[in-house]
Design a protein around this motif. Structure first.
Motif, PDB file in Angstrom:
ATOM      1  N   ASP A 111       2.136  -7.441   7.913  1.00 23.74           N
ATOM      2  CA  ASP A 111       2.463  -8.058   9.194  1.00 23.74           C
ATOM      3  C   ASP A 111       2.976  -9.475   8.953  1.00 23.74           C
ATOM      4  N   LYS A 112       4.249  -9.703   9.227  1.00 25.17           N
ATOM      5  CA  LYS A 112       4.857 -11.014   9.015  1.00 25.17           C
ATOM      6  C   LYS A 112       4.172 -12.093   9.836  1.00 25.17           C
ATOM      7  N   GLU A 113       3.786 -11.764  11.063  1.00 26.02           N
ATOM      8  CA  GLU A 113       3.136 -12.756  11.920  1.00 26.02           C
ATOM      9  C   GLU A 113       1.786 -13.185  11.352  1.00 26.02           C
ATOM     10  N   LEU A 114       1.053 -12.239  10.756  1.00 27.43           N
ATOM     11  CA  LEU A 114      -0.201 -12.600  10.104  1.00 27.43           C
ATOM     12  C   LEU A 114       0.053 -13.504   8.903  1.00 27.43           C
ATOM     13  N   ARG A 115       1.123 -13.211   8.141  1.00 29.29           N
ATOM     14  CA  ARG A 115       1.453 -14.051   6.987  1.00 29.29           C
ATOM     15  C   ARG A 115       1.706 -15.483   7.424  1.00 29.29           C
ATOM     16  N   VAL A 116       2.496 -15.646   8.461  1.00 26.94           N
ATOM     17  CA  VAL A 116       2.798 -16.987   8.971  1.00 26.94           C
ATOM     18  C   VAL A 116       1.526 -17.660   9.474  1.00 26.94           C
ATOM     19  N   PHE A 117       0.703 -16.905  10.190  1.00 26.65           N
ATOM     20  CA  PHE A 117      -0.528 -17.441  10.781  1.00 26.65           C
ATOM     21  C   PHE A 117      -1.478 -17.967   9.701  1.00 26.65           C
ATOM     22  N   PHE A 118      -1.719 -17.146   8.664  1.00 24.81           N
ATOM     23  CA  PHE A 118      -2.664 -17.551   7.621  1.00 24.81           C
ATOM     24  C   PHE A 118      -2.070 -18.609   6.685  1.00 24.81           C
ATOM     25  N   THR A 119      -0.771 -18.548   6.451  1.00 27.46           N
ATOM     26  CA  THR A 119      -0.141 -19.514   5.548  1.00 27.46           C
ATOM     27  C   THR A 119      -0.288 -20.939   6.063  1.00 27.46           C
ATOM     28  N   ARG A 120      -0.283 -21.107   7.380  1.00 28.87           N
ATOM     29  CA  ARG A 120      -0.424 -22.450   7.956  1.00 28.87           C
ATOM     30  C   ARG A 120      -1.735 -23.120   7.550  1.00 28.87           C
TER      31      ARG A 120
ATOM     32  N   PHE B 183      -7.919 -16.383   0.412  1.00 24.86           N
ATOM     33  CA  PHE B 183      -7.426 -15.352   1.322  1.00 24.86           C
ATOM     34  C   PHE B 183      -6.065 -15.753   1.893  1.00 24.86           C
ATOM     35  N   CYS B 184      -5.961 -16.992   2.374  1.00 25.03           N
ATOM     36  CA  CYS B 184      -4.697 -17.477   2.956  1.00 25.03           C
ATOM     37  C   CYS B 184      -3.605 -17.564   1.903  1.00 25.03           C
ATOM     38  N   MET B 185      -3.973 -17.950   0.670  1.00 25.85           N
ATOM     39  CA  MET B 185      -2.992 -17.984  -0.418  1.00 25.85           C
ATOM     40  C   MET B 185      -2.425 -16.589  -0.662  1.00 25.85           C
ATOM     41  N   GLY B 186      -3.298 -15.586  -0.670  1.00 24.87           N
ATOM     42  CA  GLY B 186      -2.837 -14.211  -0.862  1.00 24.87           C
ATOM     43  C   GLY B 186      -1.892 -13.777   0.229  1.00 24.87           C
ATOM     44  N   ALA B 187      -2.198 -14.164   1.467  1.00 20.22           N
ATOM     45  CA  ALA B 187      -1.346 -13.787   2.596  1.00 20.22           C
ATOM     46  C   ALA B 187       0.038 -14.424   2.503  1.00 20.22           C
ATOM     47  N   SER B 188       0.140 -15.552   1.800  1.00 19.28           N
ATOM     48  CA  SER B 188       1.428 -16.258   1.719  1.00 19.28           C
ATOM     49  C   SER B 188       2.379 -15.659   0.696  1.00 19.28           C
ATOM     50  N   ILE B 189       1.897 -14.786  -0.185  1.00 23.04           N
ATOM     51  CA  ILE B 189       2.722 -14.218  -1.258  1.00 23.04           C
ATOM     52  C   ILE B 189       3.507 -13.019  -0.733  1.00 23.04           C
ATOM     53  N   ARG B 190       4.809 -13.148  -0.708  1.00 24.07           N
ATOM     54  CA  ARG B 190       5.669 -12.062  -0.228  1.00 24.07           C
ATOM     55  C   ARG B 190       6.046 -11.138  -1.372  1.00 24.07           C
ATOM     56  N   LEU B 191       5.803  -9.868  -1.196  1.00 23.27           N
ATOM     57  CA  LEU B 191       6.107  -8.890  -2.234  1.00 23.27           C
ATOM     58  C   LEU B 191       7.599  -8.839  -2.533  1.00 23.27           C
ATOM     59  N   ASP B 192       8.436  -8.854  -1.498  1.00 27.72           N
ATOM     60  CA  ASP B 192       9.876  -8.775  -1.726  1.00 27.72           C
ATOM     61  C   ASP B 192      10.404 -10.040  -2.404  1.00 27.72           C
ATOM     62  N   ALA B 193       9.868 -11.199  -2.025  1.00 21.66           N
ATOM     63  CA  ALA B 193      10.320 -12.440  -2.646  1.00 21.66           C
ATOM     64  C   ALA B 193       9.885 -12.492  -4.098  1.00 21.66           C
TER      65      ALA B 193
ATOM     66  N   LEU C 169     -10.790 -10.261  -4.715  1.00 15.94           N
ATOM     67  CA  LEU C 169     -10.720  -9.448  -3.500  1.00 15.94           C
ATOM     68  C   LEU C 169     -10.209 -10.205  -2.268  1.00 15.94           C
ATOM     69  N   PRO C 170     -10.686 -11.426  -1.987  1.00 19.12           N
ATOM     70  CA  PRO C 170     -10.146 -12.130  -0.815  1.00 19.12           C
ATOM     71  C   PRO C 170      -8.641 -12.323  -0.881  1.00 19.12           C
ATOM     72  N   MET C 171      -8.127 -12.681  -2.064  1.00 19.81           N
ATOM     73  CA  MET C 171      -6.686 -12.884  -2.204  1.00 19.81           C
ATOM     74  C   MET C 171      -5.931 -11.568  -2.030  1.00 19.81           C
ATOM     75  N   LEU C 172      -6.480 -10.472  -2.566  1.00 16.17           N
ATOM     76  CA  LEU C 172      -5.814  -9.168  -2.441  1.00 16.17           C
ATOM     77  C   LEU C 172      -5.757  -8.713  -0.983  1.00 16.17           C
ATOM     78  N   ILE C 173      -6.856  -8.907  -0.262  1.00 18.93           N
ATOM     79  CA  ILE C 173      -6.866  -8.522   1.154  1.00 18.93           C
ATOM     80  C   ILE C 173      -5.852  -9.350   1.935  1.00 18.93           C
ATOM     81  N   GLY C 174      -5.814 -10.645   1.648  1.00 20.10           N
ATOM     82  CA  GLY C 174      -4.823 -11.504   2.296  1.00 20.10           C
ATOM     83  C   GLY C 174      -3.407 -11.079   1.964  1.00 20.10           C
ATOM     84  N   PHE C 175      -3.176 -10.717   0.694  1.00 20.98           N
ATOM     85  CA  PHE C 175      -1.852 -10.273   0.247  1.00 20.98           C
ATOM     86  C   PHE C 175      -1.411  -9.022   1.004  1.00 20.98           C
ATOM     87  N   VAL C 176      -2.317  -8.068   1.133  1.00 21.44           N
ATOM     88  CA  VAL C 176      -1.990  -6.822   1.840  1.00 21.44           C
ATOM     89  C   VAL C 176      -1.676  -7.095   3.306  1.00 21.44           C
TER      90      VAL C 176
END
Length: 337
Positions: A188-197, A56-66, A176-183
């Motif tokens: 929300d950038k703050e969520l991305r930073v929070f989960f990536t840690r 889940f956290c790995m998915g949240a770390s993947i930036r679509l624009d990057a 599914l966990p990775m996809l939910i994290g990705f979305v």
């Protein structure tokens, strides 16, 4: 005490040291989890739930624009690595059974071990190498490599090569966990930073739980085979990756060599596949040990081989920088003309 620093001097140490400690626990006290129960048993036997949070956290770390900025380079490398692993799986299936080879020089080897070692690149290792020997775009290709994390790619390779069958909902459940994290991470950038840690923090926990599925006798038995597998990953995936990088990715092949490693997260794949395809349960412990060995071997050899290749193609980084400076000074200033 500099415990963390000492562990990090070992290639993939944050994964491999807890893995070894877990193997020690399982070897000498296999009933420790059941004896203590409660939270201690959760740490010892909680591979799947801990990994679910990690994915889940790995998915949240993947930036679509990057990812879009480096799609050509990273897409080329990722697809080539997966395609190579698929071909190898198809060929290996003709020679190896579902269960691991029991005895002999290739003791412990199985299609599961081969595919798990080959289909996932160590993105962090790749990025650090390419920051020194490549461009910023090449280094940024590690972003899309995160998509390889988890058992989904291995499931696809095993399924499409006829080695296993998985129900559609199992594929969905794996990703599914990775996809939910990705979305969430992209909404929300703050969520991305929070989960990536949490990504690096969780690694030693699932590594320890994985280690508790391994008997150290298996590691001893598969020692030479693990070395052979690691070298095989570099050779078998490295050559197609070099060609793909040169012919499609627009590089000189350096990125291809840098991507020919085994990801630390791949150590978790055999156990997860065995949960979803029972025919691989017997092969999973040896496969886990072999993939762990491949992580070590590739982590040590890939940076060295990449450096030698880059110097042969471009010269040393210092020499290249001096050459670019000299060329810039030699160019006439035509802006005023």
């Amino acid at each position: 005490m500099q415990i963390k620093r000492a562990i990090e001097t070992i290639p993939g140490g944050m994964m491999l040291v807890p893995l070894f400690l877990g193997a020690l626990c399982h070897t000498f006290s296999p009933q420790a989890g059941a004896y203590f129960g409660s939270f201690t048993n959760g740490l010892i036997s909680g591979t799947v739930p801990i990994l679910a949070v990690w994915f889940f956290c790995m998915g949240a770390s993947i930036r679509l624009d990057a990812a879009a900025l480096v799609l050509r380079k990273s897409g080329t490398l990722v697809l080539t690595k997966i395609a190579t692993a698929w071909v190898v799986a198809f060929v290996a299936a003709q020679f190896f059974p579902d269960n691991a080879v029991g005895t002999g020089l290739l003791s412990g080897l199985s299609v599961l071990a081969i595919v798990a070692a080959m289909d996932m690149t160590n993105g962090g290792l790749y990025a650090s190498i390419m920051q020194q020997y490549g461009t910023s775009e090449e280094a940024g290709a590690f972003v899309l490599m995160s998509v390889e994390s988890g058992p989904l790619v291995t499931m696809i390779i095993l399924g499409t090569s006829g080695l296993a069958s998985f129900q559609p909902q199992v594929f969905v459940g794996a990703v599914l966990p990775m996809l939910i994290g990705f979305v969430l991470g992209n909404l929300d950038k703050e969520l991305r930073v929070f989960f990536t840690r949490a990504i690096h923090t969780l690694i030693p926990f699932f590594a320890f739980a994985l280690g508790n599925t391994i008997n150290l006798a298996v590691i001893v038995d598969t020692g030479f085979t693990g070395l052979l597998l690691g070298v095989g990953v570099i050779v078998v995936t490295g050559l197609p990756l070099i060609l793909a990088d040169r012919l499609i990715g627009g590089g000189d092949g350096t990125a291809g060599i840098a991507a020919s490693s085994t990801a630390g997260a791949a150590v978790a794949t055999p156990a997860l596949i065995a949960e979803m395809a029972p025919q691989f349960k017997a092969a999973a412990p040896a496969a886990t040990a072999l993939v762990a060995a491949s992580v070590i071997v590739t982590s040590v050899l890939v940076p060295v081989i990449t450096a030698l290749y880059a110097r042969a193609m471009r010269g040393a980084p210092e020499e290249q920088a001096d050459l670019e400076t000299d060329e810039a000074l030699a160019e006439p200033d035509i802006s005023a003309g």
